[in-house]
Write a protein that holds these residues in place. Structure first.
Motif, PDB file in Angstrom:
ATOM      1  N   PHE A  92      -4.537  -7.200  -6.901  1.00 11.23           N
ATOM      2  CA  PHE A  92      -5.488  -7.473  -5.825  1.00 11.23           C
ATOM      3  C   PHE A  92      -6.911  -7.153  -6.285  1.00 11.23           C
ATOM      4  O   PHE A  92      -7.830  -7.929  -6.042  1.00 11.23           O
ATOM      5  N   VAL A  93      -7.092  -6.002  -6.941  1.00 11.64           N
ATOM      6  CA  VAL A  93      -8.406  -5.599  -7.458  1.00 11.64           C
ATOM      7  C   VAL A  93      -8.222  -4.902  -8.806  1.00 11.64           C
ATOM      8  O   VAL A  93      -7.145  -4.434  -9.124  1.00 11.64           O
ATOM      9  N   THR A  94      -9.312  -4.842  -9.580  1.00 16.02           N
ATOM     10  CA  THR A  94      -9.306  -4.135 -10.859  1.00 16.02           C
ATOM     11  C   THR A  94     -10.479  -3.168 -10.892  1.00 16.02           C
ATOM     12  O   THR A  94     -11.446  -3.315 -10.137  1.00 16.02           O
ATOM     13  N   VAL A  95     -10.404  -2.183 -11.782  1.00 12.85           N
ATOM     14  CA  VAL A  95     -11.495  -1.219 -11.924  1.00 12.85           C
ATOM     15  C   VAL A  95     -12.758  -1.963 -12.341  1.00 12.85           C
ATOM     16  O   VAL A  95     -12.742  -2.822 -13.215  1.00 12.85           O
ATOM     17  N   GLY A  96     -13.859  -1.666 -11.654  1.00 11.28           N
ATOM     18  CA  GLY A  96     -15.139  -2.309 -11.927  1.00 11.28           C
ATOM     19  C   GLY A  96     -15.404  -3.541 -11.083  1.00 11.28           C
ATOM     20  O   GLY A  96     -16.535  -4.022 -11.021  1.00 11.28           O
ATOM     21  N   GLN A  97     -14.395  -4.045 -10.411  1.00 15.24           N
ATOM     22  CA  GLN A  97     -14.550  -5.250  -9.595  1.00 15.24           C
ATOM     23  C   GLN A  97     -15.386  -4.962  -8.357  1.00 15.24           C
ATOM     24  O   GLN A  97     -15.181  -3.976  -7.671  1.00 15.24           O
ATOM     25  N   ALA A  98     -16.338  -5.836  -8.073  1.00 18.48           N
ATOM     26  CA  ALA A  98     -17.137  -5.734  -6.849  1.00 18.48           C
ATOM     27  C   ALA A  98     -16.274  -6.203  -5.680  1.00 18.48           C
ATOM     28  O   ALA A  98     -15.559  -7.195  -5.786  1.00 18.48           O
ATOM     29  N   ILE A  99     -16.344  -5.463  -4.566  1.00 18.40           N
ATOM     30  CA  ILE A  99     -15.556  -5.810  -3.381  1.00 18.40           C
ATOM     31  C   ILE A  99     -16.441  -5.761  -2.148  1.00 18.40           C
ATOM     32  O   ILE A  99     -17.511  -5.164  -2.156  1.00 18.40           O
ATOM     33  N   THR A 100     -15.974  -6.404  -1.103  1.00  8.88           N
ATOM     34  CA  THR A 100     -16.672  -6.361   0.183  1.00  8.88           C
ATOM     35  C   THR A 100     -15.744  -5.735   1.207  1.00  8.88           C
ATOM     36  O   THR A 100     -14.528  -5.655   0.995  1.00  8.88           O
ATOM     37  N   ALA A 101     -16.297  -5.299   2.310  1.00 10.42           N
ATOM     38  CA  ALA A 101     -15.492  -4.726   3.385  1.00 10.42           C
ATOM     39  C   ALA A 101     -14.442  -5.752   3.798  1.00 10.42           C
ATOM     40  O   ALA A 101     -14.745  -6.928   3.957  1.00 10.42           O
ATOM     41  N   GLY A 102     -13.197  -5.304   3.927  1.00 13.00           N
ATOM     42  CA  GLY A 102     -12.113  -6.191   4.313  1.00 13.00           C
ATOM     43  C   GLY A 102     -11.296  -6.725   3.147  1.00 13.00           C
ATOM     44  O   GLY A 102     -10.255  -7.347   3.355  1.00 13.00           O
ATOM     45  N   THR A 103     -11.742  -6.488   1.910  1.00 15.60           N
ATOM     46  CA  THR A 103     -10.988  -6.926   0.739  1.00 15.60           C
ATOM     47  C   THR A 103      -9.663  -6.176   0.683  1.00 15.60           C
ATOM     48  O   THR A 103      -9.630  -4.961   0.835  1.00 15.60           O
ATOM     49  N   THR A 104      -8.560  -6.892   0.446  1.00 15.09           N
ATOM     50  CA  THR A 104      -7.259  -6.234   0.292  1.00 15.09           C
ATOM     51  C   THR A 104      -7.239  -5.519  -1.047  1.00 15.09           C
ATOM     52  O   THR A 104      -7.474  -6.125  -2.091  1.00 15.09           O
ATOM     53  N   LEU A 105      -6.971  -4.210  -1.012  1.00 12.65           N
ATOM     54  CA  LEU A 105      -6.936  -3.393  -2.216  1.00 12.65           C
ATOM     55  C   LEU A 105      -5.514  -3.247  -2.751  1.00 12.65           C
ATOM     56  O   LEU A 105      -5.294  -3.236  -3.957  1.00 12.65           O
ATOM     57  N   CYS A 106      -4.552  -3.105  -1.846  1.00 13.36           N
ATOM     58  CA  CYS A 106      -3.148  -2.981  -2.207  1.00 13.36           C
ATOM     59  C   CYS A 106      -2.329  -3.130  -0.934  1.00 13.36           C
ATOM     60  O   CYS A 106      -2.898  -3.296   0.146  1.00 13.36           O
ATOM     61  N   VAL A 107      -1.014  -3.089  -1.067  1.00 12.08           N
ATOM     62  CA  VAL A 107      -0.138  -3.082   0.101  1.00 12.08           C
ATOM     63  C   VAL A 107       0.799  -1.894  -0.027  1.00 12.08           C
ATOM     64  O   VAL A 107       1.106  -1.444  -1.138  1.00 12.08           O
ATOM     65  N   ILE A 108       1.229  -1.389   1.117  1.00 10.87           N
ATOM     66  CA  ILE A 108       2.200  -0.302   1.140  1.00 10.87           C
ATOM     67  C   ILE A 108       3.408  -0.785   1.923  1.00 10.87           C
ATOM     68  O   ILE A 108       3.278  -1.259   3.049  1.00 10.87           O
ATOM     69  N   GLU A 109       4.572  -0.654   1.286  1.00  9.16           N
ATOM     70  CA  GLU A 109       5.822  -1.019   1.944  1.00  9.16           C
ATOM     71  C   GLU A 109       6.403   0.225   2.590  1.00  9.16           C
ATOM     72  O   GLU A 109       6.590   1.251   1.946  1.00  9.16           O
ATOM     73  N   ALA A 110       6.668   0.122   3.880  1.00 12.72           N
ATOM     74  CA  ALA A 110       7.315   1.202   4.620  1.00 12.72           C
ATOM     75  C   ALA A 110       8.300   0.564   5.589  1.00 12.72           C
ATOM     76  O   ALA A 110       7.908  -0.301   6.382  1.00 12.72           O
ATOM     77  N   MET A 111       9.538   0.957   5.523  1.00 11.45           N
ATOM     78  CA  MET A 111      10.569   0.434   6.428  1.00 11.45           C
ATOM     79  C   MET A 111      10.653  -1.093   6.356  1.00 11.45           C
ATOM     80  O   MET A 111      10.763  -1.760   7.379  1.00 11.45           O
ATOM     81  N   LYS A 112      10.561  -1.643   5.149  1.00 11.09           N
ATOM     82  CA  LYS A 112      10.640  -3.089   4.906  1.00 11.09           C
ATOM     83  C   LYS A 112       9.513  -3.879   5.562  1.00 11.09           C
ATOM     84  O   LYS A 112       9.607  -5.082   5.754  1.00 11.09           O
ATOM     85  N   MET A 113       8.438  -3.188   5.912  1.00 14.17           N
ATOM     86  CA  MET A 113       7.237  -3.831   6.451  1.00 14.17           C
ATOM     87  C   MET A 113       6.117  -3.586   5.443  1.00 14.17           C
ATOM     88  O   MET A 113       6.031  -2.507   4.855  1.00 14.17           O
ATOM     89  N   PHE A 114       5.262  -4.580   5.261  1.00 14.88           N
ATOM     90  CA  PHE A 114       4.167  -4.466   4.303  1.00 14.88           C
ATOM     91  C   PHE A 114       2.855  -4.315   5.052  1.00 14.88           C
ATOM     92  O   PHE A 114       2.537  -5.113   5.920  1.00 14.88           O
ATOM     93  N   HIS A 115       2.108  -3.262   4.705  1.00 15.33           N
ATOM     94  CA  HIS A 115       0.850  -2.939   5.372  1.00 15.33           C
ATOM     95  C   HIS A 115      -0.282  -3.071   4.355  1.00 15.33           C
ATOM     96  O   HIS A 115      -0.273  -2.396   3.324  1.00 15.33           O
ATOM     97  N   GLU A 116      -1.233  -3.936   4.639  1.00 16.16           N
ATOM     98  CA  GLU A 116      -2.368  -4.116   3.737  1.00 16.16           C
ATOM     99  C   GLU A 116      -3.321  -2.938   3.865  1.00 16.16           C
ATOM    100  O   GLU A 116      -3.599  -2.474   4.965  1.00 16.16           O
ATOM    101  N   VAL A 117      -3.810  -2.484   2.727  1.00 16.11           N
ATOM    102  CA  VAL A 117      -4.864  -1.468   2.705  1.00 16.11           C
ATOM    103  C   VAL A 117      -6.128  -2.219   2.307  1.00 16.11           C
ATOM    104  O   VAL A 117      -6.189  -2.819   1.237  1.00 16.11           O
TER     105      VAL A 117
END
Length: 146
Positions: A92-117
């Motif tokens: 989703f992102v790499t070190v040094g990459q410019a990002i804006t508010a709302g950019t998906t950084l990673c996802v976390i799987e919990a209880m077979k549900m995926f939550h975007e960070v």
């Protein structure tokens, strides 16, 4: 039965593996039923989970530089972090990459549900402190943004 009570029951069911739940209060009755997901509408991310969990425990992607912790992005819940949408996709992102508010950084799987960070502000990724497939705790620092 008020709306907040109904929402709390829905959240409780979502956090469990119950298929059905029925609740009665004050002459009102509520029945919640979880519908099974059709096989063709499943997200591509579960394949990542199976692949990552079979692999040996990866080391963090990069050591954390000494920076202000206020710039940290923390996990909103306990689960397994994924830095890319599927094993063959770029991160989703790499070190040094410019990002804006709302950019998906990673996802976390919990209880077979995926939550975007998502990023809460503009900046650049200064450090990635977790690896794909790594279990993370709620409040654990995942990345730093400068």
């Amino acid at each position: 039965m008020d709306l907040d009570r109904i929402k709390s029951l829905i959240d409780a069911m979502a956090a469990s593996d119950l298929a059905e739940m029925e609740f009665s209060e004050g002459g009102m009755s509520l029945r919640l039923v979880r519908r099974p997901q059709p096989a063709d509408s499943r997200p591509a991310l579960p394949a990542v989970a199976a692949t990552a969990l079979r692999a040996s425990r990866p080391e963090p992607a990069q050591a954390a530089p000494v920076e202000d912790a206020a710039n940290g992005v923390v996990a909103p819940l306990f689960g397994v972090a994924y830095l890319q949408p599927d094993p063959d996709a770029p991160p989703f992102v790499t070190v040094g990459q410019a990002i804006t508010a709302g950019t998906t950084l990673c996802v976390i799987e919990a209880m077979k549900m995926f939550h975007e960070v998502r990023a809460d502000r503009d900046g650049a990724v200064a450090a990635i402190l977790v690896a794909t497939g790594q279990e993370v705790e709620a409040g654990q620092e995942l990345m730093r943004i400068r």
